[in-house]
Design a protein around this motif. Structure first.
Motif, PDB file in Angstrom:
ATOM      1  N   THR A 160      -9.430  29.167 -19.877  1.00  0.00           N
ATOM      2  CA  THR A 160     -10.698  28.871 -19.205  1.00  0.00           C
ATOM      3  C   THR A 160     -11.704  28.313 -20.205  1.00  0.00           C
ATOM      4  O   THR A 160     -12.383  27.314 -19.924  1.00  0.00           O
ATOM      5  N   GLU A 199     -13.210  24.600 -19.763  1.00  0.00           N
ATOM      6  CA  GLU A 199     -14.659  24.459 -19.588  1.00  0.00           C
ATOM      7  C   GLU A 199     -15.317  23.730 -20.760  1.00  0.00           C
ATOM      8  O   GLU A 199     -16.391  23.158 -20.599  1.00  0.00           O
ATOM      9  N   LYS A 224      -8.171  33.700 -20.273  1.00  0.00           N
ATOM     10  CA  LYS A 224      -9.568  33.560 -20.704  1.00  0.00           C
ATOM     11  C   LYS A 224      -9.700  32.445 -21.747  1.00  0.00           C
ATOM     12  O   LYS A 224     -10.660  31.680 -21.722  1.00  0.00           O
TER      13      LYS A 224
END
Length: 138
Positions: free
Chosen positions: A87, A91, A84
């Motif tokens: 990510t 991003e 997570k």
């Protein structure tokens, strides 16, 4: 007259970041970017079992803390938290992620997910242990 004064860590960090950002813009002609924080906790009902914190600045994310309660280890929760954060880093435009760990903690855990040691300090933060600094390019 110059004098040293205690101030809150938050205010001092804000002032220091402003000074460093000004210097960066002057020396490198790269505009400053605001830090972006990431914080995620994992609960089993009301029981806190672990979490992760990270900070993204410019093209890098640094994972500050990652821990899972001993009773919950080996079940993939650390991996999920790490993914997570990766990510989030990807991003938000990071090109790399850094983390540090002790020799008795999670060095091999991070290495299995593509993190590579780029530095180490022996007898830090206490005698008989080594702190490892790792990086992963994303």
């Amino acid at each position: 007259m110059l004098e040293y004064k205690p101030i809150t860590t938050e205010q001092n960090e804000a002032n220091l970041i402003a000074l460093l950002s000004e210097n960066q813009e002057e020396e490198k002609k790269v505009p400053a970017e605001k830090n972006t924080h990431f914080s995620l906790a994992l609960y089993d009902a009301d029981l806190y079992i672990g979490g992760i914190t990270a900070n993204k600045w410019m093209n890098a994310t640094h994972i500050s803390l990652l821990a899972v309660n001993k009773a919950y280890r080996g079940k993939g929760y650390g991996t999920e938290l790490l993914k997570k954060a990766e990510t989030f880093a990807s991003e938000s435009g990071s090109k790399l992620i850094t983390i540090h760990t002790q020799d008795y903690q999670a060095k091999s855990f991070y290495e299995q997910y593509g993190y590579q040691v780029f530095g180490q300090l022996e007898d830090t933060p206490f005698s008989g242990t080594t702190k490892y600094y790792l990086v992963k390019h994303i």
